[in-house]
Each structure stands twice: as structure tokens, then as C-alpha cells.
Design an enzyme around this catalytic site. Structure first.
Site, PDB file in Angstrom:
ATOM      1  N   LEU A   1       1.140 -18.442   1.647  1.00 41.28           N
ATOM      2  CA  LEU A   1       2.286 -18.306   1.902  1.00 41.28           C
ATOM      3  C   LEU A   1       3.215 -18.438   0.411  1.00 41.28           C
ATOM      4  O   LEU A   1       3.378 -19.482   0.013  1.00 41.28           O
ATOM      5  CB  LEU A   1       2.734 -19.627   3.252  1.00 41.28           C
ATOM      6  CG  LEU A   1       4.180 -19.187   3.241  1.00 41.28           C
ATOM      7  CD1 LEU A   1       4.319 -17.623   4.308  1.00 41.28           C
ATOM      8  CD2 LEU A   1       4.593 -20.166   3.983  1.00 41.28           C
ATOM      9  N   HIS A   2       3.710 -17.225   0.549  1.00 45.12           N
ATOM     10  CA  HIS A   2       4.601 -17.418  -0.563  1.00 45.12           C
ATOM     11  C   HIS A   2       5.505 -16.192  -0.017  1.00 45.12           C
ATOM     12  O   HIS A   2       5.639 -15.033   0.113  1.00 45.12           O
ATOM     13  CB  HIS A   2       4.334 -17.174  -2.149  1.00 45.12           C
ATOM     14  CG  HIS A   2       3.835 -15.682  -2.243  1.00 45.12           C
ATOM     15  ND1 HIS A   2       2.306 -14.903  -1.286  1.00 45.12           N
ATOM     16  CD2 HIS A   2       4.053 -14.509  -2.910  1.00 45.12           C
ATOM     17  CE1 HIS A   2       2.084 -14.057  -1.865  1.00 45.12           C
ATOM     18  NE2 HIS A   2       2.781 -13.728  -2.395  1.00 45.12           N
ATOM     19  N   LEU A   3       6.654 -15.998  -0.939  1.00 42.88           N
ATOM     20  CA  LEU A   3       7.578 -14.951  -0.251  1.00 42.88           C
ATOM     21  C   LEU A   3       8.469 -14.881  -1.778  1.00 42.88           C
ATOM     22  O   LEU A   3       8.845 -15.611  -2.870  1.00 42.88           O
ATOM     23  CB  LEU A   3       9.113 -15.818   0.244  1.00 42.88           C
ATOM     24  CG  LEU A   3       8.756 -15.885   1.253  1.00 42.88           C
ATOM     25  CD1 LEU A   3       8.361 -17.776   1.844  1.00 42.88           C
ATOM     26  CD2 LEU A   3       9.503 -15.453   2.496  1.00 42.88           C
TER      27      LEU A   3
END
Length: 92
Positions: free
Chosen positions: A69-71
Site C-alpha cells: 500500500l502506497h500513494l
């Protein structure tokens, strides 16, 4: 949750940073409510003269080098359709 912010080694824009929520949890590349809340609050706290910061999300299958999970925090000064699009207010 803990949030890590990392400088992108292959930046697409100036200040390109990865927002990695709760890295220790080893979450897959699926957007979570705590991550979304952090991003909305982060953008709401940016001063008016710095409103060119945007946060984007790569969905699964977007060729991320690591499936976690990364943005992406990006600095985009160009006009985007989303700047003036009609939106519906939501609350957490």
C-alpha cells in the site's frame, strides 16, 4: 497508524514522495480508510499558496515495483479536470 513518507527514486514531478501507511502491517496494494483519511487531512492542511500538491493512488496491476500500500504525493501546477469537476461531499 504510522505513516512513512519516502522520496521517490524515480520522481515524476518535483517533490514526488511516496506515502506508505503502516508499513509494518505489510498491507497489499489496496486502499484503506485510514490511508484515505490521512491523505484528505494532509491536503486540507496545506496552505493556499501550496495547493499544487496532489495525492494519487496506483491500483493493483499498475506495475508497482513492490505490491504494498502506497500513494503518491505529486506537485502538479497544471490545471486538471478534477480541479473544477462537480463533486459530492462525504464525511468519514
Amino acid at each position: 497508524s504510522d505513516i512513512s513518507m519516502l522520496i521517490n527514486k524515480s520522481p515524476l514531478t518535483r517533490y514526488h514522495t511516496l506515502i506508505c501507511p503502516d508499513v509494518a502491517a505489510g498491507q497489499p496494494q489496496r486502499l484503506t480508510l485510514p490511508a484515505l483519511k490521512f491523505c484528505v487531512q494532509f491536503l486540507l492542511n496545506i496552505r493556499d499558496e501550496e495547493k499544487a500538491f496532489r495525492i494519487g493512488y496506483n491500483s493493483p496491476g499498475a506495475l508497482a515495483s513492490v505490491n504494498h500500500l502506497h500513494l503518491h504525493l505529486l506537485y502538479v501546477t497544471a490545471y486538471l479536470y478534477s480541479d473544477k469537476a462537480v463533486s459530492i461531499h462525504f464525511q468519514f
